[in-house]
Design a protein around this motif. Structure first.
Motif, short mmCIF file in Angstrom:
data_model
loop_
_atom_site.label_atom_id
_atom_site.label_comp_id
_atom_site.label_asym_id
_atom_site.label_seq_id
_atom_site.Cartn_x
_atom_site.Cartn_y
_atom_site.Cartn_z
N ASN A 75 0.82 -1.22 0.00
CA ASN A 75 0.00 0.00 0.00
C ASN A 75 0.85 1.27 0.00
OD1 ASN A 75 0.71 -0.88 2.54
ND2 ASN A 75 -1.12 -0.11 3.54
N SER A 76 1.53 1.50 -1.13
CA SER A 76 2.15 2.80 -1.37
C SER A 76 1.84 3.16 -2.81
CB SER A 76 3.65 2.75 -1.13
OG SER A 76 4.34 2.27 -2.25
N SER A 77 1.80 4.45 -3.06
CA SER A 77 1.48 4.93 -4.39
C SER A 77 2.49 4.39 -5.41
CB SER A 77 1.48 6.46 -4.37
OG SER A 77 1.43 6.96 -5.66
N PHE A 78 3.78 4.44 -5.06
CA PHE A 78 4.82 3.94 -5.96
C PHE A 78 4.63 2.46 -6.24
CE2 PHE A 78 9.03 1.81 -6.11
CZ PHE A 78 9.41 2.22 -7.38
N MET A 79 4.44 1.65 -5.18
CA MET A 79 4.39 0.20 -5.38
C MET A 79 3.15 -0.21 -6.16
SD MET A 79 6.64 -1.95 -5.05
CE MET A 79 7.82 -1.63 -3.74
N SER A 80 2.04 0.53 -6.01
CA SER A 80 0.85 0.16 -6.76
C SER A 80 1.05 0.43 -8.25
CB SER A 80 -0.40 0.86 -6.21
OG SER A 80 -0.38 2.22 -6.49
N SER A 81 1.86 1.44 -8.60
CA SER A 81 2.19 1.65 -10.01
C SER A 81 3.09 0.55 -10.53
CB SER A 81 2.92 2.99 -10.19
OG SER A 81 2.10 4.05 -9.81
N VAL A 82 4.09 0.15 -9.71
CA VAL A 82 4.98 -0.94 -10.10
C VAL A 82 4.17 -2.20 -10.41
CG1 VAL A 82 6.75 -2.55 -9.25
CG2 VAL A 82 6.98 -0.10 -8.77
N LEU A 83 3.25 -2.52 -9.51
CA LEU A 83 2.45 -3.74 -9.63
C LEU A 83 1.57 -3.70 -10.88
CD1 LEU A 83 2.85 -5.85 -7.51
CD2 LEU A 83 0.66 -5.24 -6.52
N ALA A 84 1.00 -2.53 -11.17
CA ALA A 84 0.17 -2.38 -12.37
C ALA A 84 1.02 -2.64 -13.61
CB ALA A 84 -0.47 -1.00 -12.41
N GLY A 85 2.24 -2.11 -13.63
CA GLY A 85 3.15 -2.34 -14.77
C GLY A 85 3.55 -3.80 -14.88
N MET A 86 3.80 -4.43 -13.73
CA MET A 86 4.17 -5.85 -13.74
C MET A 86 3.04 -6.71 -14.27
SD MET A 86 6.19 -6.60 -10.20
CE MET A 86 7.92 -6.11 -10.04
N GLU A 87 1.83 -6.44 -13.80
CA GLU A 87 0.69 -7.26 -14.22
C GLU A 87 0.47 -7.12 -15.71
OE1 GLU A 87 -3.29 -8.80 -14.98
OE2 GLU A 87 -2.53 -6.83 -15.49
N ASN A 88 0.63 -5.90 -16.20
CA ASN A 88 0.45 -5.65 -17.63
C ASN A 88 1.44 -6.50 -18.46
OD1 ASN A 88 1.32 -3.93 -20.15
ND2 ASN A 88 -0.78 -3.37 -19.66
N ALA A 89 2.71 -6.46 -18.08
CA ALA A 89 3.73 -7.21 -18.83
C ALA A 89 3.54 -8.71 -18.64
CB ALA A 89 5.12 -6.78 -18.39
N ALA A 90 3.22 -9.14 -17.42
CA ALA A 90 3.07 -10.57 -17.13
C ALA A 90 1.92 -11.15 -17.95
CB ALA A 90 2.83 -10.80 -15.65
N SER A 91 0.82 -10.40 -18.01
CA SER A 91 -0.34 -10.86 -18.75
C SER A 91 0.00 -11.00 -20.24
CB SER A 91 -1.48 -9.87 -18.48
OG SER A 91 -2.39 -9.84 -19.51
N ARG A 92 0.77 -10.05 -20.76
CA ARG A 92 1.20 -10.10 -22.16
C ARG A 92 2.11 -11.29 -22.42
NH1 ARG A 92 3.98 -5.13 -22.63
NH2 ARG A 92 5.80 -6.38 -22.12
N GLU A 93 2.99 -11.59 -21.45
CA GLU A 93 3.98 -12.65 -21.63
C GLU A 93 3.47 -14.02 -21.21
OE1 GLU A 93 7.03 -12.20 -22.89
OE2 GLU A 93 7.26 -10.02 -22.88
N GLY A 94 2.22 -14.08 -20.72
CA GLY A 94 1.66 -15.37 -20.34
C GLY A 94 2.07 -15.87 -18.96
N TYR A 95 2.41 -14.95 -18.06
CA TYR A 95 2.75 -15.35 -16.70
C TYR A 95 1.71 -14.85 -15.70
CZ TYR A 95 7.38 -16.73 -18.29
OH TYR A 95 8.41 -17.35 -18.92
N ASN A 96 1.59 -15.57 -14.59
CA ASN A 96 0.79 -15.10 -13.47
C ASN A 96 1.72 -14.60 -12.38
OD1 ASN A 96 -1.01 -17.75 -14.46
ND2 ASN A 96 -2.09 -15.84 -14.11
N LEU A 97 1.23 -13.66 -11.59
CA LEU A 97 2.03 -13.09 -10.51
C LEU A 97 1.49 -13.55 -9.16
CD1 LEU A 97 2.32 -9.34 -11.59
CD2 LEU A 97 4.00 -11.17 -11.95
N ILE A 98 2.36 -14.04 -8.31
CA ILE A 98 2.02 -14.31 -6.91
C ILE A 98 2.68 -13.23 -6.08
CG2 ILE A 98 2.29 -15.87 -4.97
CD1 ILE A 98 2.13 -18.18 -6.66
N ILE A 99 1.91 -12.58 -5.21
CA ILE A 99 2.48 -11.44 -4.48
C ILE A 99 2.62 -11.72 -2.98
CG2 ILE A 99 1.72 -9.64 -6.06
CD1 ILE A 99 -0.70 -9.23 -4.15
N ALA A 100 3.62 -11.08 -2.38
CA ALA A 100 3.82 -11.17 -0.93
C ALA A 100 4.49 -9.90 -0.46
CB ALA A 100 4.69 -12.37 -0.59
N GLN A 101 4.21 -9.49 0.78
CA GLN A 101 4.89 -8.31 1.31
C GLN A 101 5.73 -8.69 2.53
OE1 GLN A 101 1.92 -5.23 2.12
NE2 GLN A 101 0.53 -6.64 3.12
#
Lengths: 343, 343
Positions: A75-101
């Motif tokens: 829950n930080s503004s920066f990290m939520s942007s990072v995650l949105a970018g990661m999900e976008n690329a992962a979805s394009r490349e056919g990967y799923n993301l598992i997250i942990a803090q």
């Protein structure tokens, strides 16, 4: 349809009165099966609720098409942007993301690493709780499962780091404040065990030195850069006589800068006339505070995309992350009213 | 140690010169194996880089200990709080989270649903792109794989929804504005196909009616509630003669409220003396804008925790989500300076 029983290719075969081999080939779009049959098989699979047997195919390919993401806090503004970018690329490349803090805790991070390891992720994307020790990633390195560090990184021969040039960014902020006529410039920094904060301090010092300004240790304060931290620094500044206060404050994030400004403004201090301010991150609050906050645009979305793309390219065999030491993304000084000239 | 070969219980057995059965039992903390041996086995497993065979045990238990999360967008202040709460509860309950974003698009959401289905998640947590049609979740419902909707929900007999009472929250905001002496109150709302926005509009209308104020359709504007949307609404208001402008604006989120306020302030309009404002969400910017924005505190972190806990309880057999229709979390009107009295 039974809710309990798993639908297999044998059920589809029986349903269509064709051979299981044909079904198996059809589901994989095998060219020996004619298009009409392939379509019939796909429709029956959907209708019966068939799930491709990911486990079995993972056992064969040794791939899970899953990437692990470990970050200090979600829950930080920066990290939520990072995650949105990661999900976008992962979805394009056919990967799923598992997250942990890790909640900034080394022992929680170790737990996260072992969970991801046992979950058999194909690769790991990590922003570190602390940069000092990364031996708990050895389970990954020794199996040659790729690990990419981003933002909060540590050097490792088998890993790529994705960062911005924190040294240069902080140098540019400090130089800008100097050019605006400020001489006694305070640096409000974070945990110096983390590369991001130690590099920003280094950039600040170098800018002072290059402009023949004296470095005064008393003008460096470190804290956790929260709202409370910013408010506390304001209280300390207000205890000083106005002439003893710094002329500008260069903060290592926007949150602490904004809450320091709010507390000073409430006490009648004029910004930037009495004290100028600069932050870091370009969070949404930096464009709402009055005067708007001079800051460094930190490309979180791009960083997330770059991290996943690098990992995917490595897994596809297109590149090898052990050949690449560091990927440096472009950041940008954004000049706004808070860093204006002295009166 | 070879980097390619997977370590099995047979390797551990050979290493310790004990039977594979003893190793298997030891790794599961079986009481027939003495503690000293269990410890020795655990140490050897760690040293050799043994990974528990999640696939094989998933095949046996039909569980992956993984929950799927589908949200419209990851990069919002609200959603990052939800995700932090989800991760916290999931980590406590022994589940991993796989995340995906629909980007507010129904077809992307359908893709996400099929990916999660094939990934064999034990359950799904969804904030919907659109509330109107949820038939693409039938693959889950027909297999009795639990689905929980949160925030943006749709009624479904086999699912629980986790929400705040948007109707009452908007009713309270509007009533507060009325009590402050405002009569011509505008409502800036979002996509009315989504429960969250249609309920807020309903609350606004009911408050007007209960206080014998005329409902004027021209005072309801809908948009995408972005910064640009807020700025555009300000431009429309500035085109009106001051006496024709609404006395207060009740916005369905903080972003649009804040950027509408900024544009009005830049044009010399006084807030709240000329126009009062209220938002929704309690985003960080609501406490930085001047005057601070009256808003509704939306408990994202708690919503994330509640969603995962409900799903975990259902999966453990402690409760059954098909017995529960809706879980309503407490929200809270936060009164700040932006909604002050008329001059």
């Amino acid at each position: 349809m039974s809710e309990e029983k798993e639908i297999t290719i044998y059920d589809i075969a029986r349903h269509l009165n064709i051979s299981p081999t044909t079904v198996s080939r059809g589901l994989k779009d095998h060219p020996t099966i004619n298009i009409k049959t392939r379509k019939k098989i796909a429709e029956a699979a959907k209708q019966l609720g068939y799930r491709s047997n990911t486990f079995a195919s993972s056992l064969r390919s040794k791939r899970t098409q899953t990437l692990g993401v470990i970050v200090p806090r979600l829950n930080s503004s920066f990290m939520s942007s990072v995650l949105a970018g990661m999900e976008n690329a992962a979805s394009r490349e056919g990967y799923n993301l598992i997250i942990a803090q890790s909640l900034e805790q080394a022992d929680k991070e170790m737990e996260n690493v072992m969970t991801m390891f046992n979950k058999r992720v194909d690769g790991l994307l990590v922003s570190l709780a602390h940069s000092s020790d990364v031996r708990h990633f050895d389970v990954f390195f020794s199996k040659k499962i790729p690990v990419i560090f981003f933002d909060r990184v540590a050097p490792h021969p088998d890993s790529t780091s994705i960062i911005i040039d924190n040294f240069t960014a902080a140098y540019q902020v400090t130089r800008h404040l100097i050019m605006q006529g400020h001489k006694r410039i305070m640096h409000l920094g974070g945990n110096m065990l983390l590369n991001v904060y130690s590099e920003r301090l280094r950039g600040y010092k170098q800018a002072l030195q290059d402009h023949k300004l004296h470095f005064d240790e008393k003008l460096v304060i470190t804290g956790n850069l929260t709202e409370e931290c910013g408010t506390d620094v304001a209280k300390q500044l207000l205890k000083l006589k106005p002439k003893d206060r710094p002329e500008a404050v260069c903060c290592a994030n926007d949150t602490s800068a904004v809450y320091c400004m709010i507390a000073l403004k409430n006490a009648g201090v004029n910004i930037p006339e009495d004290i100028a301010f600069a932050g870091f991150n370009n969070d949404p609050i930096s464009r709402v505070i009055e005067p708007n906050l001079t800051t460094v645009n930190y490309p979180g979305y791009n960083m997330g995309q770059a991290a996943v793309t690098s990992l995917a390219n490595h897994l596809n065999g297109d590149t090898n992350i052990t050949d690449t030491n560091t990927i440096v993304l472009r950041s940008e000084l954004i000049i706004r009213a808070s860093s204006g000239k002295r009166k």
